[in-house]
Design a protein around this motif. Sequence first.
Motif, PDB file in Angstrom:
ATOM      1  N   GLU A 181       0.809  -1.219   0.000  1.00 26.80           N
ATOM      2  CA  GLU A 181       0.000   0.000   0.000  1.00 26.80           C
ATOM      3  C   GLU A 181       0.845   1.273   0.000  1.00 26.80           C
ATOM      4  O   GLU A 181       0.314   2.372  -0.148  1.00 26.80           O
ATOM      5  CB  GLU A 181      -0.939   0.005   1.203  1.00 26.80           C
ATOM      6  N   GLY A 182       2.148   1.111   0.172  1.00 25.64           N
ATOM      7  CA  GLY A 182       3.047   2.264   0.095  1.00 25.64           C
ATOM      8  C   GLY A 182       3.362   2.929   1.411  1.00 25.64           C
ATOM      9  O   GLY A 182       3.706   4.117   1.438  1.00 25.64           O
ATOM     10  N   ALA A 183       3.283   2.200   2.521  1.00 28.43           N
ATOM     11  CA  ALA A 183       3.646   2.786   3.812  1.00 28.43           C
ATOM     12  C   ALA A 183       5.107   3.236   3.786  1.00 28.43           C
ATOM     13  O   ALA A 183       5.979   2.508   3.304  1.00 28.43           O
ATOM     14  CB  ALA A 183       3.429   1.769   4.931  1.00 28.43           C
ATOM     15  N   ASP A 184       5.365   4.428   4.299  1.00 25.42           N
ATOM     16  CA  ASP A 184       6.728   4.933   4.373  1.00 25.42           C
ATOM     17  C   ASP A 184       7.467   4.358   5.581  1.00 25.42           C
ATOM     18  O   ASP A 184       8.696   4.287   5.591  1.00 25.42           O
ATOM     19  CB  ASP A 184       6.717   6.460   4.483  1.00 25.42           C
ATOM     20  N   PHE A 185       6.719   3.987   6.610  1.00 25.03           N
ATOM     21  CA  PHE A 185       7.229   3.339   7.815  1.00 25.03           C
ATOM     22  C   PHE A 185       6.024   2.675   8.449  1.00 25.03           C
ATOM     23  O   PHE A 185       4.915   2.757   7.907  1.00 25.03           O
ATOM     24  CB  PHE A 185       7.890   4.348   8.765  1.00 25.03           C
ATOM     25  N   VAL A 186       6.189   1.981   9.561  1.00 23.24           N
ATOM     26  CA  VAL A 186       5.044   1.329  10.201  1.00 23.24           C
ATOM     27  C   VAL A 186       4.954   1.734  11.665  1.00 23.24           C
ATOM     28  O   VAL A 186       5.951   2.077  12.294  1.00 23.24           O
ATOM     29  CB  VAL A 186       5.096  -0.207  10.066  1.00 23.24           C
ATOM     30  N   LYS A 187       3.731   1.663  12.177  1.00 25.38           N
ATOM     31  CA  LYS A 187       3.426   2.086  13.551  1.00 25.38           C
ATOM     32  C   LYS A 187       2.918   0.882  14.341  1.00 25.38           C
ATOM     33  O   LYS A 187       1.960   0.217  13.941  1.00 25.38           O
ATOM     34  CB  LYS A 187       2.357   3.189  13.508  1.00 25.38           C
ATOM     35  N   LEU A 188       3.548   0.625  15.478  1.00 27.94           N
ATOM     36  CA  LEU A 188       3.157  -0.462  16.378  1.00 27.94           C
ATOM     37  C   LEU A 188       2.682   0.148  17.690  1.00 27.94           C
ATOM     38  O   LEU A 188       3.233   1.141  18.160  1.00 27.94           O
ATOM     39  CB  LEU A 188       4.358  -1.377  16.635  1.00 27.94           C
ATOM     40  N   TYR A 189       1.661  -0.468  18.292  1.00 28.17           N
ATOM     41  CA  TYR A 189       1.120   0.030  19.559  1.00 28.17           C
ATOM     42  C   TYR A 189       1.456  -0.917  20.696  1.00 28.17           C
ATOM     43  O   TYR A 189       1.152  -2.106  20.657  1.00 28.17           O
ATOM     44  CB  TYR A 189      -0.412   0.168  19.462  1.00 28.17           C
ATOM     45  N   LEU A 190       2.101  -0.355  21.751  1.00 32.54           N
ATOM     46  CA  LEU A 190       2.323  -1.045  23.015  1.00 32.54           C
ATOM     47  C   LEU A 190       1.737  -0.157  24.108  1.00 32.54           C
ATOM     48  O   LEU A 190       2.169   0.981  24.273  1.00 32.54           O
ATOM     49  CB  LEU A 190       3.812  -1.270  23.272  1.00 32.54           C
ATOM     50  N   LEU A 191       0.777  -0.676  24.856  1.00 33.86           N
ATOM     51  CA  LEU A 191       0.155   0.113  25.921  1.00 33.86           C
ATOM     52  C   LEU A 191       0.010  -0.752  27.165  1.00 33.86           C
ATOM     53  O   LEU A 191      -0.655  -1.791  27.126  1.00 33.86           O
ATOM     54  CB  LEU A 191      -1.235   0.614  25.510  1.00 33.86           C
ATOM     55  N   GLY A 192       0.636  -0.337  28.261  1.00 29.41           N
ATOM     56  CA  GLY A 192       0.532  -1.114  29.491  1.00 29.41           C
ATOM     57  C   GLY A 192       0.962  -2.542  29.276  1.00 29.41           C
ATOM     58  O   GLY A 192       0.318  -3.479  29.764  1.00 29.41           O
ATOM     59  N   SER A 193       2.067  -2.729  28.547  1.00 25.83           N
ATOM     60  CA  SER A 193       2.482  -4.078  28.153  1.00 25.83           C
ATOM     61  C   SER A 193       2.781  -4.975  29.339  1.00 25.83           C
ATOM     62  O   SER A 193       2.675  -6.205  29.243  1.00 25.83           O
ATOM     63  CB  SER A 193       3.706  -3.989  27.240  1.00 25.83           C
ATOM     64  N   GLU A 194       3.137  -4.367  30.481  1.00 19.73           N
ATOM     65  CA  GLU A 194       3.387  -5.173  31.676  1.00 19.73           C
ATOM     66  C   GLU A 194       2.121  -5.838  32.200  1.00 19.73           C
ATOM     67  O   GLU A 194       2.170  -6.784  32.994  1.00 19.73           O
ATOM     68  CB  GLU A 194       4.031  -4.312  32.778  1.00 19.73           C
ATOM     69  N   HIS A 195       0.951  -5.362  31.739  1.00 15.94           N
ATOM     70  CA  HIS A 195      -0.343  -5.932  32.141  1.00 15.94           C
ATOM     71  C   HIS A 195      -1.083  -6.522  30.944  1.00 15.94           C
ATOM     72  O   HIS A 195      -2.302  -6.699  30.998  1.00 15.94           O
ATOM     73  CB  HIS A 195      -1.221  -4.854  32.779  1.00 15.94           C
TER      74      HIS A 195
END
Length: 412
Positions: A181-195
């Motif tokens: 799709e032509g992404a220039d970079f990618v975004k990953l989500y980590l939220l409260g990963s310890e839980h």
Amino acid sequence: MRSALLGAAALVLSAGAATAQTTCYGGAQWWTPEGFISGERCVAQGRFAAATPDAARIDLGGAWVIPALGEAHNHNLDNPVMARAMSTTYLSAGILYVKNPNSRLEWTEATRAVVNQPDTVDAVFSLGGVTAPGGHPVRLYGFLSRFYGEVREGEAFEGDAFHLVTAEGDIAPVLDRLKAEGADFVKLYLLGSEHHHERAEDPVYYGMRGVDPALAPAFVREAHARDLRVSVHVETAADFRAAVAAGVDEINHLPGYMWETGATAETYRLTEADARAAAEAGVVVVTTTVVANGFARSPDALQAVQTLQVENLRRLHDAGVSIAIGSDNYQATAALEAQNLLDIGAFTGPELLRLWIDTPRVSIFPDRMIGRLDPGYEANFVVLSADPLAAMTQPLPVTAVHKAGEAIWTAR
């Protein structure tokens, strides 16, 4: 002096249209990493170059010149209508480079036709972020749909505004799709990963969770194999550590811009070991401190957040971590973030200006020759009517923005 600068800009435009002749700008103070120096800079074919005997010469009348600035985190360019308006707003603040770490595929193609033009800002897009079912930003897009007359549940935006990953086998197909799709970079989500595991199915945390942190190393490995850099949304210090350990390229938020009810500073405090690890791994950290102003429950709560923000930023900066300036504020720009960083005492004026100038190179377009006013670098620069170090506590006095040597915005 402003009329003289406007006249100079007109001369450059006409000269550039007629010939590839070298143009030299004098009568100015030019930014260098060591400080401002007087003299001239010459431009040929869109880049800084050596002077030639037949070069046209323009006197900037005592102006101050800096490389074009950047915005490392904002969603202002989400759609073509906003992009047209915000491109001008960005240019008026001296900002030429913008990074959008999550955008809807449906709108991004049309938006790209507006930006990255000879007379607009240059921008990069991650397209849809990668999260878990019920994660951030699933709920957010359901909320935002009200403002666009769609009123859909957040899950309806899967494959457009975000992609879901629950197992290692999900990673390659998602990244292949984003690459195609032509992404220039990618975004990953980590939220409260310890839980992560205890909250994965808890409806209380709908919209406030991310991908299983155990999947992050595989995600980064697969993204890098596709020549895609990885930016990560984090909330807590544990998220920060998981992201650095996974080998990510950038962390999109300073931890702790919004504290959970009952949380203490320890949930979000970075240690010296965290800072050293990020520096050694070459991880870029985007500030986004001004976001806290809209989330704090009271003045005392905001003060506690800001005190920790300063502590974390100083620890990162002193360890040698690359810090990029980004606001993550709709209808605002990195100028608002820069002002907030000064207001809370995170950086001195000279430190902030250096970080802001370096932001495009370290975060947005790391493969381009930008951020310097030296031969061979792209001739993208900002003309100011006063010393920026004396004006950092107010909007920078921008009189013109040049892209590839051409004046594409001038103050009226």
